[in-house]
Scaffold this motif. Sequence first.
Motif, short mmCIF file in Angstrom:
data_model
loop_
_atom_site.label_atom_id
_atom_site.label_comp_id
_atom_site.label_asym_id
_atom_site.label_seq_id
_atom_site.Cartn_x
_atom_site.Cartn_y
_atom_site.Cartn_z
N HIS A 86 0.84 -1.20 0.00
CA HIS A 86 0.00 0.00 0.00
C HIS A 86 0.88 1.26 0.00
CE1 HIS A 86 -3.56 2.42 1.14
NE2 HIS A 86 -2.75 3.05 1.98
N LEU A 87 1.90 1.27 0.82
CA LEU A 87 2.77 2.44 0.89
C LEU A 87 3.62 2.58 -0.37
CD1 LEU A 87 3.90 2.26 4.63
CD2 LEU A 87 2.20 3.80 3.61
N ALA A 88 4.01 1.45 -0.96
CA ALA A 88 4.77 1.51 -2.22
C ALA A 88 3.92 2.11 -3.34
CB ALA A 88 5.26 0.12 -2.60
N VAL A 89 2.65 1.71 -3.40
CA VAL A 89 1.74 2.26 -4.40
C VAL A 89 1.60 3.77 -4.23
CG1 VAL A 89 -0.70 2.34 -5.05
CG2 VAL A 89 0.46 0.13 -4.81
N LEU A 90 1.61 4.22 -2.98
CA LEU A 90 1.40 5.64 -2.68
C LEU A 90 2.70 6.41 -2.46
CD1 LEU A 90 -1.64 5.31 -0.23
CD2 LEU A 90 -1.69 6.14 -2.60
N ALA A 91 3.82 5.83 -2.85
CA ALA A 91 5.11 6.44 -2.54
C ALA A 91 5.23 7.87 -3.08
CB ALA A 91 6.25 5.58 -3.10
N ASP A 92 4.65 8.13 -4.23
CA ASP A 92 4.76 9.47 -4.84
C ASP A 92 3.53 10.33 -4.59
OD1 ASP A 92 7.28 8.88 -5.90
OD2 ASP A 92 6.39 7.90 -7.66
N HIS A 93 2.60 9.83 -3.80
CA HIS A 93 1.38 10.60 -3.52
C HIS A 93 1.69 11.69 -2.50
CE1 HIS A 93 -2.70 11.59 -2.29
NE2 HIS A 93 -3.14 10.92 -3.34
N PRO A 94 1.10 12.90 -2.64
CA PRO A 94 1.44 13.99 -1.73
C PRO A 94 0.85 13.87 -0.32
CG PRO A 94 -0.25 14.69 -3.29
CD PRO A 94 0.23 13.34 -3.75
N ALA A 95 -0.06 12.92 -0.08
CA ALA A 95 -0.64 12.79 1.25
C ALA A 95 0.45 12.42 2.27
CB ALA A 95 -1.73 11.73 1.25
N ASP A 96 0.22 12.80 3.53
CA ASP A 96 1.19 12.43 4.56
C ASP A 96 1.00 10.97 4.96
OD1 ASP A 96 -0.91 12.28 6.48
OD2 ASP A 96 -0.65 14.39 6.99
N ASP A 97 1.97 10.47 5.73
CA ASP A 97 1.96 9.04 6.08
C ASP A 97 0.71 8.65 6.86
OD1 ASP A 97 4.38 8.78 4.84
OD2 ASP A 97 5.56 8.83 6.68
N ALA A 98 0.26 9.52 7.76
CA ALA A 98 -0.92 9.20 8.56
C ALA A 98 -2.14 9.03 7.67
CB ALA A 98 -1.16 10.29 9.60
N ALA A 99 -2.31 9.92 6.69
CA ALA A 99 -3.46 9.83 5.79
C ALA A 99 -3.39 8.55 4.96
CB ALA A 99 -3.51 11.05 4.87
N LYS A 100 -2.20 8.15 4.55
CA LYS A 100 -2.05 6.93 3.76
C LYS A 100 -2.46 5.70 4.58
CE LYS A 100 1.65 8.80 0.86
NZ LYS A 100 3.08 8.72 0.48
N LEU A 101 -2.05 5.68 5.85
CA LEU A 101 -2.40 4.54 6.69
C LEU A 101 -3.90 4.54 7.03
CD1 LEU A 101 0.70 4.49 9.06
CD2 LEU A 101 0.17 2.90 7.20
N VAL A 102 -4.47 5.71 7.22
CA VAL A 102 -5.93 5.79 7.44
C VAL A 102 -6.65 5.24 6.21
CG1 VAL A 102 -7.87 7.38 7.62
CG2 VAL A 102 -5.90 7.65 9.12
N ALA A 103 -6.18 5.58 5.02
CA ALA A 103 -6.82 5.10 3.80
C ALA A 103 -6.81 3.58 3.73
CB ALA A 103 -6.13 5.70 2.57
N LEU A 104 -5.71 2.97 4.14
CA LEU A 104 -5.64 1.50 4.14
C LEU A 104 -6.64 0.92 5.13
CD1 LEU A 104 -4.46 -1.20 3.32
CD2 LEU A 104 -2.59 -0.82 4.97
N GLY A 105 -6.74 1.53 6.32
CA GLY A 105 -7.71 1.04 7.29
C GLY A 105 -9.13 1.15 6.80
N VAL A 106 -9.45 2.27 6.17
CA VAL A 106 -10.81 2.47 5.64
C VAL A 106 -11.07 1.49 4.50
CG1 VAL A 106 -12.33 4.08 4.45
CG2 VAL A 106 -10.94 4.87 6.38
N LEU A 107 -10.09 1.30 3.63
CA LEU A 107 -10.24 0.35 2.52
C LEU A 107 -10.54 -1.04 3.05
CD1 LEU A 107 -9.89 -0.44 -0.50
CD2 LEU A 107 -7.45 -0.65 -0.04
#
Length: 220
Positions: free
Chosen positions: A130-151
Amino acid sequence: MPPSVWLRPERAAVGRPARRSRAEITAAAVAVADRDGAEAVSMRRVAAELGTGAGTLYRYVETRDELLDLMADHVAGEYAFAAPTGDWLDDLVDVGLQARGIHRRHPWLAERVLTAPGTGPHGADLVEHHLAVLADHPADDAAKLVALGVLSALVATFARAEHAGRDLERNAEYMAHVAAAGTHPHISALDAPPPDPAHDPLPGVLRGVLTGLLPTGSGS
């Protein structure tokens, strides 16, 4: 609180030489749950599946809850992670659809994901992907992890609704009655087409939720 089951040795240090493995015990527990539901999983039942005594299992797993953690992580090994394509949204929707397939194969899993989520080795692989897919996304790390939890929770909720299809039909029948009665004008005014059995709503829902959680234009 005891340490994670994955941070302890494979089996107790005392006693006779190991004849089983956690992987073997976990696979047997998954087989029981797939066949008869998570409520059927007990040390005694899994031991019977393996042709051994329940006491033997406690040398590898201390509690039933640990066994359920092992089971959930075991089936997370069914993901097939491809290299990121550069289209983060397509890649995460693919993860969501794979997750639904895992839930369909293991109907007991949704309740575990929604009520007692845990992370083991295969879960860590999912987070890493999940983090590799979002490596270039501008969201911060907390938002990326929240997105995985919601998904994960959203797919589990969809899966649980699929398993409860008869209840959903009964609910739809009552809501149609309410709409026809006219006692709830906003419900009566809904202009919703009848559901199309051939239409899969999950990809569109995932796209909408993920783009809301991970906007690309805000820098956050």
